[in-house]
Design an enzyme around this catalytic site. Sequence first.
Site, PDB file in Angstrom:
ATOM      1  N   ARG A 109      49.832  36.273  38.366  1.00  0.00           N
ATOM      2  CA  ARG A 109      50.046  36.138  36.920  1.00  0.00           C
ATOM      3  C   ARG A 109      51.350  36.720  36.398  1.00  0.00           C
ATOM      4  NH1 ARG A 109      44.335  38.616  35.831  1.00  0.00           N
ATOM      5  NH2 ARG A 109      45.106  39.624  37.702  1.00  0.00           N
ATOM      6  N   TYR A 144      31.842  43.529  48.444  1.00  0.00           N
ATOM      7  CA  TYR A 144      31.759  42.581  47.316  1.00  0.00           C
ATOM      8  C   TYR A 144      30.397  41.895  47.270  1.00  0.00           C
ATOM      9  CZ  TYR A 144      36.606  42.841  45.759  1.00  0.00           C
ATOM     10  OH  TYR A 144      37.785  43.269  45.236  1.00  0.00           O
ATOM     11  N   ARG A 193      50.318  39.900  46.901  1.00  0.00           N
ATOM     12  CA  ARG A 193      50.118  39.207  45.629  1.00  0.00           C
ATOM     13  C   ARG A 193      51.432  38.696  45.038  1.00  0.00           C
ATOM     14  NH1 ARG A 193      45.190  40.229  42.664  1.00  0.00           N
ATOM     15  NH2 ARG A 193      43.603  40.454  44.253  1.00  0.00           N
ATOM     16  N   ASP A 199      41.805  33.124  48.030  1.00  0.00           N
ATOM     17  CA  ASP A 199      41.256  34.417  47.617  1.00  0.00           C
ATOM     18  C   ASP A 199      40.306  34.950  48.668  1.00  0.00           C
ATOM     19  OD1 ASP A 199      41.189  36.320  45.149  1.00  0.00           O
ATOM     20  OD2 ASP A 199      39.148  36.256  45.936  1.00  0.00           O
ATOM     21  N   ARG A 233      47.881  27.964  35.838  1.00  0.00           N
ATOM     22  CA  ARG A 233      46.572  28.515  35.451  1.00  0.00           C
ATOM     23  C   ARG A 233      46.083  28.030  34.088  1.00  0.00           C
ATOM     24  NH1 ARG A 233      42.827  30.389  35.572  1.00  0.00           N
ATOM     25  NH2 ARG A 233      42.506  32.624  35.646  1.00  0.00           N
TER      26      ARG A 233
HETATM   27  O1  CP3 Z   1      50.383  35.639  46.675  1.00  0.00           O
HETATM   28  C1  CP3 Z   1      49.233  36.100  46.766  1.00  0.00           C
HETATM   29  O2  CP3 Z   1      48.971  37.166  47.369  1.00  0.00           O
HETATM   30  C2  CP3 Z   1      48.127  35.332  46.102  1.00  0.00           C
HETATM   31  C3  CP3 Z   1      46.986  34.979  46.993  1.00  0.00           C
HETATM   32  C4  CP3 Z   1      45.858  35.988  46.863  1.00  0.00           C
HETATM   33  C5  CP3 Z   1      44.920  36.048  45.788  1.00  0.00           C
HETATM   34  N1  CP3 Z   1      43.963  36.958  46.136  1.00  0.00           N
HETATM   35  C6  CP3 Z   1      44.914  35.200  44.566  1.00  0.00           C
HETATM   36  C7  CP3 Z   1      44.375  35.831  43.339  1.00  0.00           C
HETATM   37  C8  CP3 Z   1      45.498  36.952  47.800  1.00  0.00           C
HETATM   38  C9  CP3 Z   1      46.202  37.347  49.095  1.00  0.00           C
HETATM   39  C10 CP3 Z   1      44.289  37.549  47.325  1.00  0.00           C
HETATM   40  C11 CP3 Z   1      43.553  38.552  48.096  1.00  0.00           C
HETATM   41  C12 CP3 Z   1      42.516  39.332  47.420  1.00  0.00           C
HETATM   42  N2  CP3 Z   1      41.594  38.901  46.509  1.00  0.00           N
HETATM   43  C13 CP3 Z   1      42.229  40.665  47.711  1.00  0.00           C
HETATM   44  C14 CP3 Z   1      42.941  41.499  48.754  1.00  0.00           C
HETATM   45  C15 CP3 Z   1      44.224  41.986  48.243  1.00  0.00           C
HETATM   46  C16 CP3 Z   1      44.087  43.272  47.467  1.00  0.00           C
HETATM   47  O3  CP3 Z   1      44.506  43.230  46.318  1.00  0.00           O
HETATM   48  O4  CP3 Z   1      43.664  44.252  48.056  1.00  0.00           O
HETATM   49  C17 CP3 Z   1      41.162  41.062  46.901  1.00  0.00           C
HETATM   50  C18 CP3 Z   1      40.553  42.438  46.864  1.00  0.00           C
HETATM   51  C19 CP3 Z   1      40.762  39.943  46.167  1.00  0.00           C
HETATM   52  C20 CP3 Z   1      39.631  39.821  45.206  1.00  0.00           C
HETATM   53  C21 CP3 Z   1      40.125  39.549  43.849  1.00  0.00           C
HETATM   54  N3  CP3 Z   1      40.697  38.355  43.462  1.00  0.00           N
HETATM   55  C22 CP3 Z   1      40.132  40.422  42.741  1.00  0.00           C
HETATM   56  C23 CP3 Z   1      39.622  41.861  42.770  1.00  0.00           C
HETATM   57  C24 CP3 Z   1      40.661  39.704  41.678  1.00  0.00           C
HETATM   58  C25 CP3 Z   1      40.733  40.145  40.250  1.00  0.00           C
HETATM   59  C26 CP3 Z   1      41.758  41.197  40.056  1.00  0.00           C
HETATM   60  C27 CP3 Z   1      42.849  40.685  39.165  1.00  0.00           C
HETATM   61  O5  CP3 Z   1      44.016  40.903  39.534  1.00  0.00           O
HETATM   62  O6  CP3 Z   1      42.510  40.120  38.120  1.00  0.00           O
HETATM   63  C28 CP3 Z   1      41.060  38.437  42.144  1.00  0.00           C
HETATM   64  C29 CP3 Z   1      41.701  37.374  41.359  1.00  0.00           C
HETATM   65  C30 CP3 Z   1      42.964  36.791  41.914  1.00  0.00           C
HETATM   66  N4  CP3 Z   1      43.118  36.345  43.182  1.00  0.00           N
HETATM   67  C31 CP3 Z   1      44.175  36.543  41.172  1.00  0.00           C
HETATM   68  C32 CP3 Z   1      45.049  35.944  42.085  1.00  0.00           C
HETATM   69  C33 CP3 Z   1      46.441  35.452  41.789  1.00  0.00           C
HETATM   70  C34 CP3 Z   1      44.447  36.867  39.714  1.00  0.00           C
HETATM   71  C35 CP3 Z   1      43.518  36.230  38.767  1.00  0.00           C
HETATM   72  C36 CP3 Z   1      43.765  34.804  38.328  1.00  0.00           C
HETATM   73  O7  CP3 Z   1      44.753  34.119  38.620  1.00  0.00           O
HETATM   74  O8  CP3 Z   1      42.851  34.361  37.624  1.00  0.00           O
END
Ligand code: CP3
Length: 382
Positions: A61, A182, A57, A106, A70
Amino acid sequence: MKSDEIGLRHGACPLKLTKMSGQDHDPGKEGTILDGSRFVRACLRKPVDRTPVWFLRQAGRYMQEYRDVRKHHTLVEICKMPDLAAEVTITAAEKLGVDAAIIFADLLLPLEPMGLDFEFQAGEGPVVHRPVRTAEDVLALRTDRAGDLGYVARAIEKVTAHFRDRLGVIGFCGAPYTLASYMIEGGGSRNYIETKKLMYSNPIAWSSLLEKLVKVLTEYCHLQVQAGADVIQIFDSWVGSLSLSDYRAYAFEASKRLVRAVEAMGVPVIYFGVETAGLLEQMAETGADVIGLDWRQPLDEGWRAVGHAHAVQGNLDPITLFAPLDVLEQRVGEILRAANGRPGHIFNLGHGIVPATPVENVQAVVRMVHEFRLEQRTGTRD
Ligand code: CP3
């Protein structure tokens, strides 16, 4: 452009050739082994000048530049606009000075072409509108539209064109179990009750669901590799919710099939999960080149469990990034000392960076990892 670059970026599968030569997993022999980025070399347990580092990640944010983007676009919009997704990926990697860039996408994107709508609700994480609960729901899932995810491949092309051989580009997808969870829970979960109910009570529907996921994910990874991804990371983030017996009975085979299918495309695979201390040995049986370790176990113990025939990635507690720099440096040093210069360590966190993390501390870790290796080299080689 180096020969390995040409092969990797244009699908000639040079790593597959290397694998056929039988030398890629033998740290003692260099010979015909391809030169690759520091990061790709470490994935294959080849010697490197210093430990490569990147962060789970790393685009998110906690970074002002991402928050600015965003303000104008939703997360899914960014993913679907290759120029923007590439820009977010590149900005984060350059700002941090890391050795690898993970494509901005994602985990849940493949749900859409399979027929499930979802959205990210502020503060709640992902919400799947009509979760999968019955055999009929599984039957209705489509497997013929992975090509709709081509926007991720277009973004990868832009990122690889930008970095060329300067750093590794990582494509990714979810593992079958984690994505199934999920789909069934309809979002994040604490106890995975609905997932396990389906798994235990309808093993036929369960295996059909995982089979469909493997098909779509294999095709999705293929698109990413063709677009130039150097490495694929498979996120089995929530696999730690399973006992070892249940992992073996209900999740392992599907993960293994996906790992092997991606490796056959000629790129190394990183297989990662959280709270996996009891599963590591079995996870390594998937054949993944690299196993991602969470932070709950010292790195050397995790590596022993995985076996030294695999590389490992990890494993700083992401919340250590809130500690004073001297504490942070101590923890970074502990991990690097546990790795002990053994080829095949990629420095990373044990899970993703959280939103309030100070960016300068993440940058400080990159410096610490870089400097640690330089000091160790001068100390041991001359
Ligand atoms: O540099 C990076 O790693 C960004 C690319 C990336 C995102 N999601 C963007 C994102 C990657 C590699 C992911 C993978 C992802 N998504 C996983 C596996 C990684 C892990 O954490 O185990 C999972 C479980 C998800 C599902 C997911 N996406 C969740 C549970 C959430 C909400 C949690 C939160 O932090 O709010 C997201 C949202 C998400 N995906 C964000 C980002 C940057 C944050 C929310 C946003 O920008 O609105």
